[in-house]
Scaffold this motif. Structure first.
Motif, PDB file in Angstrom:
ATOM      1  N   LEU A  99      22.268 -16.406  -7.876  1.00  0.00           N
ATOM      2  CA  LEU A  99      23.314 -16.741  -6.922  1.00  0.00           C
ATOM      3  C   LEU A  99      24.350 -17.553  -7.670  1.00  0.00           C
ATOM      4  CD1 LEU A  99      23.894 -16.447  -3.871  1.00  0.00           C
ATOM      5  CD2 LEU A  99      22.881 -18.696  -3.572  1.00  0.00           C
ATOM      6  N   ARG A 100      25.608 -17.107  -7.666  1.00  0.00           N
ATOM      7  CA  ARG A 100      26.660 -17.764  -8.451  1.00  0.00           C
ATOM      8  C   ARG A 100      27.721 -18.355  -7.530  1.00  0.00           C
ATOM      9  NH1 ARG A 100      26.084 -16.038 -13.787  1.00  0.00           N
ATOM     10  NH2 ARG A 100      24.714 -14.255 -14.033  1.00  0.00           N
ATOM     11  N   ASP A 101      28.479 -19.335  -8.059  1.00  0.00           N
ATOM     12  CA  ASP A 101      29.483 -19.982  -7.224  1.00  0.00           C
ATOM     13  C   ASP A 101      30.801 -19.222  -7.144  1.00  0.00           C
ATOM     14  OD1 ASP A 101      30.442 -20.540  -9.747  1.00  0.00           O
ATOM     15  OD2 ASP A 101      30.497 -22.703  -9.498  1.00  0.00           O
ATOM     16  N   SER A 102      31.001 -18.210  -7.978  1.00  0.00           N
ATOM     17  CA  SER A 102      32.182 -17.352  -7.894  1.00  0.00           C
ATOM     18  C   SER A 102      31.810 -15.971  -8.432  1.00  0.00           C
ATOM     19  CB  SER A 102      33.350 -17.948  -8.680  1.00  0.00           C
ATOM     20  OG  SER A 102      33.042 -18.024 -10.047  1.00  0.00           O
ATOM     21  N   GLY A 111      21.287 -20.913  -8.105  1.00  0.00           N
ATOM     22  CA  GLY A 111      19.865 -20.712  -7.853  1.00  0.00           C
ATOM     23  C   GLY A 111      19.545 -19.243  -7.943  1.00  0.00           C
ATOM     24  N   GLY A 112      18.395 -18.872  -7.432  1.00  0.00           N
ATOM     25  CA  GLY A 112      17.968 -17.484  -7.512  1.00  0.00           C
ATOM     26  C   GLY A 112      17.494 -16.968  -6.177  1.00  0.00           C
ATOM     27  N   ILE A 113      17.509 -15.650  -6.056  1.00  0.00           N
ATOM     28  CA  ILE A 113      16.989 -14.982  -4.873  1.00  0.00           C
ATOM     29  C   ILE A 113      15.892 -14.047  -5.361  1.00  0.00           C
ATOM     30  CG2 ILE A 113      17.535 -13.571  -2.866  1.00  0.00           C
ATOM     31  CD1 ILE A 113      20.507 -14.306  -3.395  1.00  0.00           C
ATOM     32  N   PRO A 114      14.657 -14.191  -4.890  1.00  0.00           N
ATOM     33  CA  PRO A 114      13.556 -13.374  -5.407  1.00  0.00           C
ATOM     34  C   PRO A 114      13.643 -11.921  -4.939  1.00  0.00           C
ATOM     35  CG  PRO A 114      12.792 -14.702  -3.585  1.00  0.00           C
ATOM     36  CD  PRO A 114      14.211 -15.123  -3.852  1.00  0.00           C
ATOM     37  N   PHE A 115      12.876 -11.057  -5.602  1.00  0.00           N
ATOM     38  CA  PHE A 115      12.752  -9.661  -5.192  1.00  0.00           C
ATOM     39  C   PHE A 115      12.273  -9.614  -3.745  1.00  0.00           C
ATOM     40  CE2 PHE A 115       9.877  -5.897  -4.915  1.00  0.00           C
ATOM     41  CZ  PHE A 115      10.861  -4.923  -4.968  1.00  0.00           C
ATOM     42  N   ASN A 116      12.877  -8.758  -2.946  1.00  0.00           N
ATOM     43  CA  ASN A 116      12.614  -8.605  -1.512  1.00  0.00           C
ATOM     44  C   ASN A 116      13.071  -9.802  -0.688  1.00  0.00           C
ATOM     45  OD1 ASN A 116      11.685  -5.991  -1.280  1.00  0.00           O
ATOM     46  ND2 ASN A 116       9.569  -6.548  -1.694  1.00  0.00           N
ATOM     47  N   GLY A 117      13.775 -10.755  -1.301  1.00  0.00           N
ATOM     48  CA  GLY A 117      14.329 -11.876  -0.549  1.00  0.00           C
ATOM     49  C   GLY A 117      15.433 -11.381   0.371  1.00  0.00           C
ATOM     50  N   GLN A 118      15.566 -11.998   1.535  1.00  0.00           N
ATOM     51  CA  GLN A 118      16.567 -11.542   2.498  1.00  0.00           C
ATOM     52  C   GLN A 118      17.799 -12.423   2.449  1.00  0.00           C
ATOM     53  OE1 GLN A 118      15.081 -10.777   6.388  1.00  0.00           O
ATOM     54  NE2 GLN A 118      13.566  -9.318   5.663  1.00  0.00           N
ATOM     55  N   VAL A 119      18.958 -11.769   2.553  1.00  0.00           N
ATOM     56  CA  VAL A 119      20.250 -12.441   2.543  1.00  0.00           C
ATOM     57  C   VAL A 119      21.114 -11.848   3.646  1.00  0.00           C
ATOM     58  CG1 VAL A 119      20.218 -12.961   0.069  1.00  0.00           C
ATOM     59  CG2 VAL A 119      21.211 -10.822   0.848  1.00  0.00           C
ATOM     60  N   SER A 126      37.190  -7.242  -3.955  1.00  0.00           N
ATOM     61  CA  SER A 126      38.093  -6.095  -3.810  1.00  0.00           C
ATOM     62  C   SER A 126      37.678  -4.917  -4.683  1.00  0.00           C
ATOM     63  CB  SER A 126      39.523  -6.516  -4.139  1.00  0.00           C
ATOM     64  OG  SER A 126      39.575  -7.050  -5.458  1.00  0.00           O
ATOM     65  N   ASP A 127      37.040  -5.188  -5.839  1.00  0.00           N
ATOM     66  CA  ASP A 127      36.596  -4.098  -6.715  1.00  0.00           C
ATOM     67  C   ASP A 127      35.174  -3.639  -6.404  1.00  0.00           C
ATOM     68  OD1 ASP A 127      35.193  -6.273  -7.616  1.00  0.00           O
ATOM     69  OD2 ASP A 127      35.906  -6.149  -9.687  1.00  0.00           O
ATOM     70  N   LYS A 128      34.553  -4.203  -5.370  1.00  0.00           N
ATOM     71  CA  LYS A 128      33.198  -3.840  -4.910  1.00  0.00           C
ATOM     72  C   LYS A 128      32.109  -4.140  -5.937  1.00  0.00           C
ATOM     73  CE  LYS A 128      34.755  -1.688  -1.164  1.00  0.00           C
ATOM     74  NZ  LYS A 128      35.100  -2.493  -0.065  1.00  0.00           N
ATOM     75  N   GLU A 129      32.412  -4.959  -6.949  1.00  0.00           N
ATOM     76  CA  GLU A 129      31.435  -5.305  -7.982  1.00  0.00           C
ATOM     77  C   GLU A 129      30.575  -6.502  -7.577  1.00  0.00           C
ATOM     78  OE1 GLU A 129      30.790  -3.921 -11.141  1.00  0.00           O
ATOM     79  OE2 GLU A 129      31.963  -2.244 -10.354  1.00  0.00           O
ATOM     80  N   TRP A 130      31.063  -7.351  -6.689  1.00  0.00           N
ATOM     81  CA  TRP A 130      30.370  -8.572  -6.285  1.00  0.00           C
ATOM     82  C   TRP A 130      30.299  -8.650  -4.773  1.00  0.00           C
ATOM     83  CZ3 TRP A 130      28.220 -11.703  -9.934  1.00  0.00           C
ATOM     84  CH2 TRP A 130      28.612 -11.485 -11.248  1.00  0.00           C
ATOM     85  N   GLN A 140      23.459 -22.009   2.522  1.00  0.00           N
ATOM     86  CA  GLN A 140      23.853 -21.852   1.120  1.00  0.00           C
ATOM     87  C   GLN A 140      24.482 -20.480   0.905  1.00  0.00           C
ATOM     88  OE1 GLN A 140      20.752 -22.194  -1.801  1.00  0.00           O
ATOM     89  NE2 GLN A 140      22.221 -22.556  -3.441  1.00  0.00           N
ATOM     90  N   LYS A 141      25.720 -20.495   0.383  1.00  0.00           N
ATOM     91  CA  LYS A 141      26.453 -19.271   0.120  1.00  0.00           C
ATOM     92  C   LYS A 141      26.687 -19.135  -1.368  1.00  0.00           C
ATOM     93  CE  LYS A 141      29.045 -19.358   4.449  1.00  0.00           C
ATOM     94  NZ  LYS A 141      30.381 -19.459   5.043  1.00  0.00           N
ATOM     95  N   GLY A 142      26.875 -17.903  -1.814  1.00  0.00           N
ATOM     96  CA  GLY A 142      27.176 -17.647  -3.212  1.00  0.00           C
ATOM     97  C   GLY A 142      27.471 -16.180  -3.427  1.00  0.00           C
ATOM     98  N   TRP A 143      27.678 -15.825  -4.676  1.00  0.00           N
ATOM     99  CA  TRP A 143      28.023 -14.452  -5.040  1.00  0.00           C
ATOM    100  C   TRP A 143      26.898 -13.834  -5.862  1.00  0.00           C
ATOM    101  CZ3 TRP A 143      32.454 -11.992  -3.439  1.00  0.00           C
ATOM    102  CH2 TRP A 143      33.413 -12.789  -2.828  1.00  0.00           C
ATOM    103  N   ILE A 144      26.629 -12.542  -5.609  1.00  0.00           N
ATOM    104  CA  ILE A 144      25.644 -11.788  -6.386  1.00  0.00           C
ATOM    105  C   ILE A 144      26.319 -10.522  -6.896  1.00  0.00           C
ATOM    106  CG2 ILE A 144      23.626 -12.647  -5.138  1.00  0.00           C
ATOM    107  CD1 ILE A 144      23.628  -9.973  -3.598  1.00  0.00           C
ATOM    108  N   LYS A 145      25.759  -9.933  -7.949  1.00  0.00           N
ATOM    109  CA  LYS A 145      26.263  -8.674  -8.490  1.00  0.00           C
ATOM    110  C   LYS A 145      25.974  -7.576  -7.478  1.00  0.00           C
ATOM    111  CE  LYS A 145      27.834  -6.105 -11.888  1.00  0.00           C
ATOM    112  NZ  LYS A 145      28.913  -5.378 -11.334  1.00  0.00           N
ATOM    113  N   GLY A 146      26.965  -6.775  -7.152  1.00  0.00           N
ATOM    114  CA  GLY A 146      26.837  -5.723  -6.157  1.00  0.00           C
ATOM    115  C   GLY A 146      25.894  -4.617  -6.601  1.00  0.00           C
TER     116      GLY A 146
END
Length: 154
Positions: A99-102, A111-119, A126-130, A140-146
């Motif tokens: 989980l990233r701040d931008s 921090g991290g989100i485990p496998f099968n973790g729910q968000v 805009s580029d659909k990458e994140w 807690q909010k953040g950005w993950i790779k799309g």
């Protein structure tokens, strides 16, 4: 004849030297290629250790505690309501996600989100990458790779 013998010895010696150098170079290249083609072990970050330890403690204490009886007429507990346009999803990447701040690989890790973790997916770049997400039942909010989650149909 002696000159021919010396020339022959020199030529054979030179060819053997070139063969040894070439063979050693090929062996070194194959060794390095094999050594660097395997992926290293997945690192375990401090945030993940703390999260898994606290989750294990919470699971242990929850199993030993009795659940309070539901009061008649009280509504059952419901998850946090979703924001407009948001949807629930689960992590499909086997190693979990950071989980990233931008929306950048150079951004700080939150921090991290485990496998099968729910968000809860809030928006996409805009580029659909994140994708901006909120952790389930948390603020807690953040950005993950799309592309590393799948939508949960409810």
């Amino acid at each position: 004849m002696k000159k021919l013998s010396g020339f022959l010895q020199f030529t054979i010696g030179l060819l053997l030297a070139i063969a040894f150098l070439l063979g050693g170079g090929i062996a070194a290249a194959l060794y390095l290629a094999a050594k660097h083609s395997t992926q290293p072990e997945r690192p375990v970050f401090d945030e993940e250790r703390v999260a898994t330890q606290s989750a294990a403690r919470n699971a242990k204490s929850a199993s030993t505690q009795q659940k309070p009886a539901a009061t008649p007429g009280a509504p059952p507990s419901t998850p946090k309501p979703l924001e407009a346009g948001a949807y629930r999803a689960r992590v499909t990447w086997p190693q979990g996600l950071l989980l990233r701040d931008s929306p950048s690989f150079n951004a700080n890790s939150l921090g991290g989100i485990p496998f099968n973790g729910q968000v809860v997916v809030l928006e996409e770049s805009s580029d659909k990458e994140w994708q901006q997400v909120r952790l389930e039942n948390s603020d807690q909010k953040g950005w993950i790779k799309g592309g590393n989650i799948e939508r949960i149909n409810e």
